[in-house]
Design an enzyme around this catalytic site. Sequence first.
Site, mmCIF file in Angstrom:
data_model
loop_
_atom_site.group_PDB
_atom_site.id
_atom_site.type_symbol
_atom_site.label_atom_id
_atom_site.label_comp_id
_atom_site.label_asym_id
_atom_site.label_seq_id
_atom_site.Cartn_x
_atom_site.Cartn_y
_atom_site.Cartn_z
ATOM 1 N N THR A 104 0.847 -1.180 0.000
ATOM 2 C CA THR A 104 0.000 0.000 0.000
ATOM 3 C C THR A 104 0.890 1.240 0.000
ATOM 4 O OG1 THR A 104 -1.733 -1.147 1.196
ATOM 5 C CG2 THR A 104 -1.644 1.238 1.488
ATOM 6 N N ARG A 116 -14.205 -6.994 -0.636
ATOM 7 C CA ARG A 116 -13.248 -7.156 0.470
ATOM 8 C C ARG A 116 -12.627 -5.806 0.832
ATOM 9 N NH1 ARG A 116 -7.421 -5.998 0.842
ATOM 10 N NH2 ARG A 116 -6.522 -7.427 2.334
ATOM 11 N N GLY A 176 -9.498 -4.208 2.974
ATOM 12 C CA GLY A 176 -8.277 -4.532 3.708
ATOM 13 C C GLY A 176 -8.185 -3.650 4.939
ATOM 14 N N ASP A 177 -6.985 -3.536 5.469
ATOM 15 C CA ASP A 177 -6.782 -2.697 6.658
ATOM 16 C C ASP A 177 -6.792 -1.208 6.319
ATOM 17 O OD1 ASP A 177 -4.438 -3.157 5.160
ATOM 18 O OD2 ASP A 177 -3.138 -2.676 6.859
ATOM 19 N N THR A 220 1.556 -1.785 5.940
ATOM 20 C CA THR A 220 1.411 -2.383 4.615
ATOM 21 C C THR A 220 1.489 -3.899 4.791
ATOM 22 O OG1 THR A 220 3.778 -2.323 4.213
ATOM 23 C CG2 THR A 220 2.526 -0.433 3.451
ATOM 24 N N GLY A 221 1.119 -4.604 3.744
ATOM 25 C CA GLY A 221 1.176 -6.063 3.830
ATOM 26 C C GLY A 221 -0.206 -6.655 4.019
ATOM 27 N N LEU A 222 -0.275 -7.799 4.659
ATOM 28 C CA LEU A 222 -1.546 -8.537 4.738
ATOM 29 C C LEU A 222 -2.534 -7.842 5.687
ATOM 30 C CD1 LEU A 222 -3.075 -10.967 3.706
ATOM 31 C CD2 LEU A 222 -2.319 -12.202 5.713
ATOM 32 N N GLY A 223 -3.472 -7.119 5.078
ATOM 33 C CA GLY A 223 -4.399 -6.307 5.852
ATOM 34 C C GLY A 223 -5.237 -7.098 6.831
HETATM 35 N N1 ASP Z 1 -2.528 -3.788 3.312
HETATM 36 C C1 ASP Z 1 -3.101 -3.883 2.001
HETATM 37 C C2 ASP Z 1 -4.356 -4.683 2.054
HETATM 38 O O1 ASP Z 1 -4.399 -5.697 2.718
HETATM 39 C C3 ASP Z 1 -2.217 -4.467 0.954
HETATM 40 C C4 ASP Z 1 -0.773 -4.141 0.963
HETATM 41 O O2 ASP Z 1 -0.276 -3.265 1.674
HETATM 42 O O3 ASP Z 1 -0.055 -4.792 0.224
HETATM 43 O O4 ASP Z 1 -5.293 -4.315 1.364
#
Ligand code: ASP
Length: 314
Positions: free
Chosen positions: A165, A193, A195-196, A216-219
Amino acid sequence: MLLIASHEGRTGVPRTVELLKGGAGGLEAIVEGIKLAEADLDIHSVGQSSWPNLLGELQLDAAVMDGNTRRTGAVGAVRGFKHPVAIAYAVMRRLDHEILVGEGAERFAAEIGAEKNKNETDHSARAWKTHMDETLTEEQKRRFPGISLLDVKGVARDPERPFDTTVYLCMDRQGGLATAVSTSGWAWKYPGRLGDSPIIGAGSYADSRYGACACTGLGEMAIRAGTARSVVLYLKLGYGLRDAVREAARDLADLKTGFLDEVTIHAITPAGEFFVLDVNPRRAVKFLMWKDSLPSAEVREAENFAPQEKSPPN
Ligand code: ASP
């Protein structure tokens, strides 16, 4: 003054730095920077030409938070507008609500005259088609989209690791803290869906008294652990910045079930400190840092969260 931005947000950093140097309010400066990342066709995790959902549509998420007032604005699953972050900023300024999603967010965007855009590009269409060609059975291809997406959702993964993100955190000349984030979320996500990123307290949080955080990453993991708010709360409880971020990383590392993957925590304090920590690292995570003693932003690398820092099993 201080600015931290994820590497995916690099396109807009010089503009944000210029605005901060000129004395602009922090939130205004970071929203303007993120707009440039949203418009960059070569960054595929935010704005136009980013990753589509399982139906091939771009549903975009964004949020802002003003640490002085703790007002927030967020939008989720928005289609057809060029600058989700600007719509989120307008939610904050023009409504008594904090979050709008889907059709309501699109209606609001149209009413305020937000710039419309066909965000799907050849790149996103090709990426989606390749993925679906490889994923669906011949029978599913024949019946698509009249199939159960439940049967394909388990293969939802971002095709371009590193994923990220666009997150910006800043302290402006007046000492106010702010966060702004924008993303397409994960490629091939189930339609609708969130995300975070549009969930304040999960993907971002700012409180000018204690600190600001964005992930960032897996929300899904940041949502479950309430990561951004946790970091700011740990700061309020008297933890130093590094300990506050590590404590939130431990909360993430202690999640035992569900889809677990990488999360990067970015945090700053009103004292001008910053810390970026990568939990479950898959690769070297870069970010940009600027403070007023520097002519321009520098690229830095996040620290990794060491597995031995996890809490003992319970
Ligand atoms: N955090 C974001 C989400 O889960 C994705 C990302 O940062 O890669 O939507």
